[in-house]
Design a protein around this motif. Structure first.
Motif, PDB file in Angstrom:
ATOM      1  N   ILE A 282       0.729  -1.220  -0.026  1.00  0.00           N
ATOM      2  CA  ILE A 282       0.020  -0.057   0.050  1.00  0.00           C
ATOM      3  C   ILE A 282       0.813   1.289  -0.006  1.00  0.00           C
ATOM      4  O   ILE A 282       0.725   2.290  -0.752  1.00  0.00           O
ATOM      5  CB  ILE A 282      -0.939   0.029   1.070  1.00  0.00           C
ATOM      6  N   VAL A 283       1.878   1.281   0.867  1.00  0.00           N
ATOM      7  CA  VAL A 283       2.847   2.186   0.941  1.00  0.00           C
ATOM      8  C   VAL A 283       3.356   2.664  -0.443  1.00  0.00           C
ATOM      9  O   VAL A 283       3.482   3.901  -0.798  1.00  0.00           O
ATOM     10  CB  VAL A 283       3.714   2.235   2.167  1.00  0.00           C
ATOM     11  N   ARG A 284       3.974   1.664  -0.977  1.00  0.00           N
ATOM     12  CA  ARG A 284       4.702   1.668  -1.967  1.00  0.00           C
ATOM     13  C   ARG A 284       3.787   2.250  -3.183  1.00  0.00           C
ATOM     14  O   ARG A 284       4.392   2.878  -4.461  1.00  0.00           O
ATOM     15  CB  ARG A 284       5.489   0.226  -2.664  1.00  0.00           C
ATOM     16  N   ASN A 285       2.668   1.915  -3.395  1.00  0.00           N
ATOM     17  CA  ASN A 285       1.578   2.502  -4.199  1.00  0.00           C
ATOM     18  C   ASN A 285       1.193   3.930  -3.951  1.00  0.00           C
ATOM     19  O   ASN A 285       0.299   4.601  -4.723  1.00  0.00           O
ATOM     20  CB  ASN A 285       0.520   1.548  -4.404  1.00  0.00           C
ATOM     21  N   LYS A 286       1.688   4.601  -2.670  1.00  0.00           N
ATOM     22  CA  LYS A 286       1.358   5.754  -2.330  1.00  0.00           C
ATOM     23  C   LYS A 286      -0.208   6.151  -2.141  1.00  0.00           C
ATOM     24  O   LYS A 286      -0.704   7.063  -2.374  1.00  0.00           O
ATOM     25  CB  LYS A 286       1.912   6.594  -3.240  1.00  0.00           C
ATOM     26  N   LYS A 287      -0.811   5.064  -1.429  1.00  0.00           N
ATOM     27  CA  LYS A 287      -2.221   5.176  -1.133  1.00  0.00           C
ATOM     28  C   LYS A 287      -2.473   5.437   0.372  1.00  0.00           C
ATOM     29  O   LYS A 287      -1.584   5.102   1.254  1.00  0.00           O
ATOM     30  CB  LYS A 287      -2.941   3.508  -1.498  1.00  0.00           C
ATOM     31  N   GLY A 288      -3.476   5.978   0.620  1.00  0.00           N
ATOM     32  CA  GLY A 288      -3.923   6.208   1.853  1.00  0.00           C
ATOM     33  C   GLY A 288      -4.189   4.920   2.622  1.00  0.00           C
ATOM     34  O   GLY A 288      -4.463   3.845   1.958  1.00  0.00           O
ATOM     35  N   VAL A 289      -3.880   4.839   4.046  1.00  0.00           N
ATOM     36  CA  VAL A 289      -4.022   3.584   4.618  1.00  0.00           C
ATOM     37  C   VAL A 289      -4.544   3.770   6.237  1.00  0.00           C
ATOM     38  O   VAL A 289      -4.311   4.535   6.795  1.00  0.00           O
ATOM     39  CB  VAL A 289      -2.684   2.759   4.418  1.00  0.00           C
ATOM     40  N   LEU A 290      -5.305   2.737   6.586  1.00  0.00           N
ATOM     41  CA  LEU A 290      -5.584   2.641   7.857  1.00  0.00           C
ATOM     42  C   LEU A 290      -5.930   1.232   8.158  1.00  0.00           C
ATOM     43  O   LEU A 290      -6.152   0.365   7.198  1.00  0.00           O
ATOM     44  CB  LEU A 290      -6.835   3.270   8.419  1.00  0.00           C
ATOM     45  N   ILE A 291      -5.563   0.683   9.608  1.00  0.00           N
ATOM     46  CA  ILE A 291      -5.589  -0.645   9.988  1.00  0.00           C
ATOM     47  C   ILE A 291      -6.806  -1.022  10.651  1.00  0.00           C
ATOM     48  O   ILE A 291      -6.883  -0.095  11.653  1.00  0.00           O
ATOM     49  CB  ILE A 291      -4.236  -0.976  10.666  1.00  0.00           C
ATOM     50  N   LEU A 292      -7.503  -1.963  10.276  1.00  0.00           N
ATOM     51  CA  LEU A 292      -8.632  -2.374  11.000  1.00  0.00           C
ATOM     52  C   LEU A 292      -8.314  -3.597  11.682  1.00  0.00           C
ATOM     53  O   LEU A 292      -7.999  -4.689  11.280  1.00  0.00           O
ATOM     54  CB  LEU A 292      -9.777  -2.568  10.143  1.00  0.00           C
ATOM     55  N   VAL A 293      -8.626  -3.622  13.115  1.00  0.00           N
ATOM     56  CA  VAL A 293      -8.177  -5.007  13.907  1.00  0.00           C
ATOM     57  C   VAL A 293      -9.675  -5.421  14.175  1.00  0.00           C
ATOM     58  O   VAL A 293     -10.180  -5.143  14.914  1.00  0.00           O
ATOM     59  CB  VAL A 293      -7.478  -4.664  15.001  1.00  0.00           C
ATOM     60  N   ASN A 294      -9.812  -6.717  13.122  1.00  0.00           N
ATOM     61  CA  ASN A 294     -11.265  -7.136  13.375  1.00  0.00           C
ATOM     62  C   ASN A 294     -11.282  -8.236  14.406  1.00  0.00           C
ATOM     63  O   ASN A 294     -10.278  -8.811  14.744  1.00  0.00           O
ATOM     64  CB  ASN A 294     -11.511  -7.420  11.862  1.00  0.00           C
ATOM     65  N   LYS A 295     -12.602  -8.655  14.679  1.00  0.00           N
ATOM     66  CA  LYS A 295     -12.801  -9.833  15.825  1.00  0.00           C
ATOM     67  C   LYS A 295     -12.492  -9.373  17.148  1.00  0.00           C
ATOM     68  O   LYS A 295     -12.078 -10.342  17.861  1.00  0.00           O
ATOM     69  CB  LYS A 295     -12.155 -11.132  15.161  1.00  0.00           C
ATOM     70  N   TRP A 296     -12.632  -7.959  17.221  1.00  0.00           N
ATOM     71  CA  TRP A 296     -12.112  -7.535  18.606  1.00  0.00           C
ATOM     72  C   TRP A 296     -12.992  -7.776  19.659  1.00  0.00           C
ATOM     73  O   TRP A 296     -12.638  -8.111  20.774  1.00  0.00           O
ATOM     74  CB  TRP A 296     -11.932  -5.805  18.462  1.00  0.00           C
TER      75      TRP A 296
END
Length: 435
Positions: A282-296
């Motif tokens: 994602i970073v190499r493609n220069k896209k925005g990113v957020l991380i979702l921790v699922n099954k919390w």
């Protein structure tokens, strides 16, 4: 527009060496033994300003020749389905083998654009020997030596001739595109269904149920965007296909066609190597990113559970740690609206333009606090910074000796900019140029 290039071929013809050469690094392990490449390597490359994603389809193959053929056949079929162009690598030393014939037959039937790359051509005699590969019936051949780079320029010229430079592509729509990506069976389709409020995608406990990229238009609560879930039903009889390879191929295309990628990880397993690989993509493609921790919702929590989990994630994704982390449950719909709001905020930050006067005010303060270290007795002076007119945040710093500015100081300047302007979840590009 995404351009996905897959490298295929039998074992030990130099696929990983060519991958490393074209990506400009040593990302894939190379050895004289065949079958060293167990994981699927993927990288971002460009030639004359035209970008493409490259995937090394080398696989770990053991036992009999029958398994050789079956495994290679499987890899080639996957690559043919997902890629735009295929680089079919063969070995000039061994000539045309039975396996080469099998792969060539599959490629001819597919009609997919294929470039035959004859590797290990490092002298004039081997150049003449390479002509035998015209017999594969796949058109022109391209002679290269992946280990020293000869011939790769001509190959790349042909590869990218019909590709379009990013700045020449029309912005087809102002509607943001959000891609939900991650390892198999982390809950991507469940999140899509929860957001859309309907059973748009098929969900099962079986990893790899999701197969095809599905675009869903979301228009609720004053928000409108396209939601990309790498979704679809796995066909019967395909249960033994390489799911991890599919997840990579689908993730590459989904990420490239998105503005912001929502990287979903499984709270019950924590952040794993494949999660980090997708994050780096994602970073190499220069896209925005957020991380979702699922099954919390299924995790036994203590007082500092969120803080400790977040710390572990940021340690793994370092040095780019300025990323929103949201703890969700697609089943109970916990924090899914916060997920949407954060994704839209990241999209806005990725599009923001900073006034040159404000940038230079921050630059002056940063340089006054910590001057660039002198190199070889020469003092570096950074005079000016401006934002470049490109689709993602990129900044040009003008200085007297740009070649002497080291990575630690570049990170220092980036951190100062992140402190002054909110770029959370957005990769930044810093360029240093002669004044």
């Amino acid at each position: 527009m995404s351009n996905i290039v897959a490298i295929v071929g039998r074992p030990n013809v130099g696929k990983s060496t060519l991958f490393n050469r074209l990506c400009g690094g040593r990302k894939a392990i190379v050895d004289e033994l065949s079958g060293v490449t167990r994981d699927r390597h993927y990288g971002k490359s460009d030639w004359n300003g035209k970008e493409f994603s490259l995937i090394d389809t080398g696989g770990y193959i053991t036992n009999s020749d029958d398994i050789f053929e079956e495994e290679i056949r499987k890899q080639v079929l996957l690559a043919m389905e997902e890629s735009d162009t295929i680089l079919f690598v063969v070995d000039v030393i061994s000539g045309i083998t039975d396996l080469d014939e099998i792969i060539a037959g599959l490629l001819r039937k597919s009609g997919k654009r294929t470039l035959v790359v004859v590797n290990k051509v490092d002298n004039s005699q081997r150049y003449y020997d390479a002509s035998v590969f015209y017999g594969l019936g796949l058109g022109d051949i391209y002679t290269v030596s992946a280990i020293n780079g000869s011939g790769t320029g001509e190959l790349l010229d042909e590869l990218v001739k019909d590709y379009v430079k990013p700045e020449d592509q029309e912005d087809l729509a102002e509607v943001p595109r959000f891609a939900i990506v991650g390892r198999p069976n982390v809950g991507k389709s469940s999140l899509t269904n929860a957001l859309l409020g309907e059973e748009r995608n098929i969900v099962t406990p079986v990893a790899g149920t999701t197969r095809d990229a599905i675009y869903s238009n979301y228009k609720k609560f004053g928000h409108e965007f396209l939601l990309v879930d790498t979704a679809g039903l796995r066909k019967k009889g395909k249960t033994m296909e390489n799911i991890e390879f599919y997840s990579i191929m689908r993730s590459v295309r989904a990420i490239e066609n998105s503005d912001v990628s929502l990287l979903m990880i499984d709270a019950t397993r924590g952040i794993e190597a494949q999660d980090v690989n997708i994050f780096n993509l994602i970073v190499r493609n220069k896209k925005g990113v957020l991380i979702l921790v699922n099954k919390w919702d299924v995790i036994e929590k203590e007082t500092n559970s969120v803080k400790e989990f977040t710390k572990a994630i940021k340690e793994r994704i370092s040095p780019f740690e300025d990323v929103p982390v949201i703890f969700t449950s697609a089943v109970t719909k916990q924090r899914i609206h916060k997920t949407l709001e954060t994704a839209i905020e990241v999209y806005g930050r990725r599009k923001q333009r900073i006034a040159t006067s404000k940038l230079n005010e921050v630059l002056r303060k940063a340089v006054d606090q910590f001057h660039p270290p002198a190199v070889k007795g020469k003092h570096i002076k950074i005079n000016y910074v401006t934002q470049l007119p490109v689709s993602t945040p990129a900044f040009a710093f003008f200085c007297n000796l740009p070649q002497y500015i080291r990575d630690p100081y570049k990170r220092y300047l980036e951190n100062r900019m992140r402190e002054s302007f909110n770029f959370s979840g957005v990769p930044l590009q810093l360029f240093f140029r002669k004044k």
